[in-house]
Write an enzyme that holds these catalytic residues in place. Structure first.
Site, PDB file in Angstrom:
ATOM      1  N   ASP A 130       0.982  -0.806   0.081  1.00 54.86           N
ATOM      2  CA  ASP A 130       0.347  -0.355   0.245  1.00 54.86           C
ATOM      3  C   ASP A 130       0.669   1.323   0.220  1.00 54.86           C
ATOM      4  OD1 ASP A 130      -2.555   0.977   0.774  1.00 54.86           O
ATOM      5  OD2 ASP A 130      -1.917   1.962   2.106  1.00 54.86           O
ATOM      6  N   GLU A 160       1.548   0.011  -4.975  1.00 53.58           N
ATOM      7  CA  GLU A 160       1.141   1.652  -5.715  1.00 53.58           C
ATOM      8  C   GLU A 160       2.462   2.670  -5.677  1.00 53.58           C
ATOM      9  OE1 GLU A 160      -3.741   2.618  -4.585  1.00 53.58           O
ATOM     10  OE2 GLU A 160      -1.988   2.498  -1.915  1.00 53.58           O
TER      11      GLU A 160
END
Ligand code: CA
Length: 657
Positions: free
Chosen positions: A341, A372
């Site tokens: 994340d 990400e």
């Protein structure tokens, strides 16, 4: 009185002298269980005193403390105590005094915990292994690009339509139910038995380490959260277990879930959120205040996560923590991949070191890493550290991939502007970006340079933002009919699917994308009701035709797997024949399992009425016509210099030798 400010701590922690003197390389932090002996070690270099508290139960409210034992500082930074007793299944906390302030905390290195994670637990992990665990493994050809299916543990089986027995709905255990069907009526497969036949290679689970936003002590099922609020990184979440109070249950049931997926031929990826914690008031902060978090030069807390705090991957003890934590999940839980994340908040060196550490594990090279490549806002990363953001992708190891937002937004439009379209829903002048997407942006035209298609995750939808269906409703319908089944929306879904499946890059999709999943137009459903978030298996079968299309495209991908590889040479194998208004056409060597095919020809066309498209002369047969994937190739194999395109969508032809 005299307590140091966050900025003062920062200036101490960022010196090389601090790390040289206090960093600890031992692998024995946490609890080590020996014959008749239990050793506790905690890294707390700034503490003036640390003691161990033992309890009967894991409930922080229970008044059942057994004793408190002062710990000794061994060396410069580690506090330690050995108790001459096997303390397995006992619960514990530490009391830590730093700079005159005293806090009670769970163990940063805990591997088990009680309800809500405020008390850690001494666990003998061998007790948590389900039968057959030693033989459990997932075999996967790492040269192939994966097809990843993103699932939330509760979403997956919460609905009655899942046909999962009520006691297991929304739990890890739901994954272990074999032969589940729609409402349990014996036909139309759901959950794991459905996934087995879909053609995916991996399931990616939204956070299922222990997070803080769901109260595990409450029985009611109405609580819901995505779980991006970590509390204990090395312990499974308790609300997905059938019993959150006994720390062993969540571990065992998590392993049972992994084993069930592996038996179904599916790898397991964990969504890991090392970039921030549920709150600044965490076990990290209570143990070594401000060491684990970034602080701005004005003394305020860095907040690049938009969740109130940013951890500091560039500091050696948090870097080691991340590496050890990931390796622990890989070894103890047989995890096959990690999705990071807000990876843009981590530094490149940490990410590459995690890759190296995983590669050193037996069979570790098959373990996927991706994340990400962005942050929610600026972060106070130490000067000189390189953030793992998109523009730095070439500094990341070749087997660390990034979610490609360029592909995502080009295909179906912006994730923030609801009516802004992409290529499949009315957007214009996107053809050359679509071509770059086909090449997984290895052409460098995005201003960054993936080393190979394996570094790009091609996708159009994930848990964040609108579902594909909802986004298409916003862009194509005057009044969005989210619950409907408008053929125009279905066709745009097929179009988007066809582009992702035929592009280079790993495939990623949100669970239910393949059957018109809707969240009624709500983009950020992180704490919405489970009813809104749950997979609606009844609706999925209402859109069974779309589901069939996904399955069909996945079978093409599988049959021609020689093409969808990590290999950095693959983009050179693509030949573009058209990249013009409303149309992209390309071909590549087929490398099929079936040696009758010489090349595959793929046409993306936005024109809604039938037409002939001129292409180089070849003996082509139709494999997919935009609406369906044909199980038997159709058409004539005459040599022609055109193809017939019936509708807006993706058309695929095989060229015979
Ligand atoms: Ca929890």
């Amino acid at each position: 009185m005299g307590a140091k400010t966050p900025l003062e701590w920062k200036h101490i922690f960022e010196t090389e002298a601090f790390e040289a003197k206090y960093a600890y390389a031992g692998k024995d932090l946490g609890v080590t269980l020996g014959e008749g002996e239990t050793t506790f070690k905690v890294w707390a270099p700034t503490a003036g005193a640390v003691s161990l508290n033992l309890y009967q139960s894991g409930d922080e409210k229970a008044e059942d403390q057994i004793c408190t034992i002062p710990m000794e500082k061994e060396g410069s930074s580690v506090w330690e105590i050995s108790v001459r007793e096997n303390l397995k299944n006992r619960y514990y906390t530490y009391t830590v005094t730093v700079d005159g302030e005293t806090h009670k905390t769970q163990d940063v290195y805990a591997r088990a915990c009680g309800v809500n994670g405020k008390r850690s637990m001494v666990v003998d992990l061998a007790d948590t292994n389900p039968k057959g665990w030693q033989e459990d493994a997932y075999v996967y050809d790492e040269a192939l690009l994966p097809v990843i299916y993103e699932v939330h543990v509760k979403d997956f089986s919460y609905a009655e339509s899942s046909g999962i027995p009520k006691m297991y709905r929304g739990k890890y255990k739901a994954f272990t139910v074999e032969d589940s069907t729609l409402y349990g009526k014996g036909e139309k497969r759901t959950c794991l038995s459905y996934l087995k036949e879909l053609g995916i290679t991996h399931v990616h689970l939204l956070p299922c380490y222990d997070f803080g936003s769901v109260d595990e002590s409450k029985e009611e099922d109405s609580q819901f959260n995505w779980g991006y609020d970590p509390v204990n990184y090395n312990v499974p979440e308790g609300s997905y277990a059938t019993d959150a109070r006994d720390g062993r249950v969540r571990i065992k049931e998590f392993k049972e879930m992994v084993m069930a997926l592996h038996r179904a031929g599916i790898g397991v990826i964990m969504d890991v959120v090392y970039n921030h914690t549920f709150a600044l008031d965490s076990c990290f902060q209570r143990t070594v205040p401000y060491y684990y978090y970034r602080v701005n030069e004005d003394g305020s807390l860095s907040n690049g996560s938009a969740c109130g705090n940013d951890t500091a991957s560039e500091r050696v003890m948090f870097r080691r923590y991340m590496i050890d934590s990931v390796c622990y999940w890989a070894k103890e839980y047989h995890i096959d991949g990690f999705r990071f994340d807000l990876m843009g908040l981590h530094d490149v060196e940490t990410m590459n070191e995690i890759r190296r550490a995983l590669d050193e594990l037996p069979g570790g090279r098959h373990i996927l890493m991706y994340g990400e490549p962005w942050a929610a806002a600026d972060t106070a990363m130490k000067a000189g550290a390189v953030p793992a953001v998109k523009k730095n992708v070439e500094q990341l190891h070749e087997r660390i991939a990034i979610f490609n937002d360029d592909t995502r937004d080009t295909v179906k439009g912006s994730v923030v502007k609801d009516t802004e379209p992409g290529f499949v829903n009315g957007g214009v002048d996107l053809e050359s970006r679509i071509c770059s997407g086909v090449l997984a942006w290895c052409d460098g035209k995005g201003g960054y340079h993936p080393k190979s298609p394996g570094q790009t995750i091609s996708y159009v939808s994930a848990h964040d933002n609108w579902t594909l269906w909802d986004k298409l409703c916003y862009t194509l319908q005057k009044k969005p009919d989210f619950a409907g089944s408008d053929e125009r929306i279905i066709q745009a879904c097929r179009f988007a699917c066809g582009i992702i499946m035929t592009s280079l890059g790993a495939v990623f999709m949100q669970a239910g994308e393949e059957a018109g999943r809707t969240k009624c137009g709500i983009g950020d459903s992180y704490n919405s009701s489970p009813e809104l978030n749950a997979l609606d298996w009844e609706r999925m079968y209402r859109l069974e035709g779309l589901m069939e299309y996904y399955r069909g495209m996945l079978s093409i991908r599988k049959n021609f797997s020689g093409y969808w590889r990590r290999d950095g040479k693959m983009p050179d194998a693509v030949r573009f024949h058209h990249c013009q208004k409303g149309c992209v056409a390309f071909s590549f060597g087929a490398w099929s399992r079936d040696d009758r095919w010489q090349r595959l020809w793929v046409v993306y066309s936005t024109r809604e009425t039938p037409y002939r498209l001129t292409l180089p002369k070849a003996k082509r047969m139709l494999l997919a016509d935009g609406k369906s994937v044909l199980s038997q190739p159709a058409g004539e194999a005459d040599e022609k210099d055109y193809v017939q395109i019936e509708t807006a969508g993706v058309t695929v032809f095989g060229e015979l030798w």
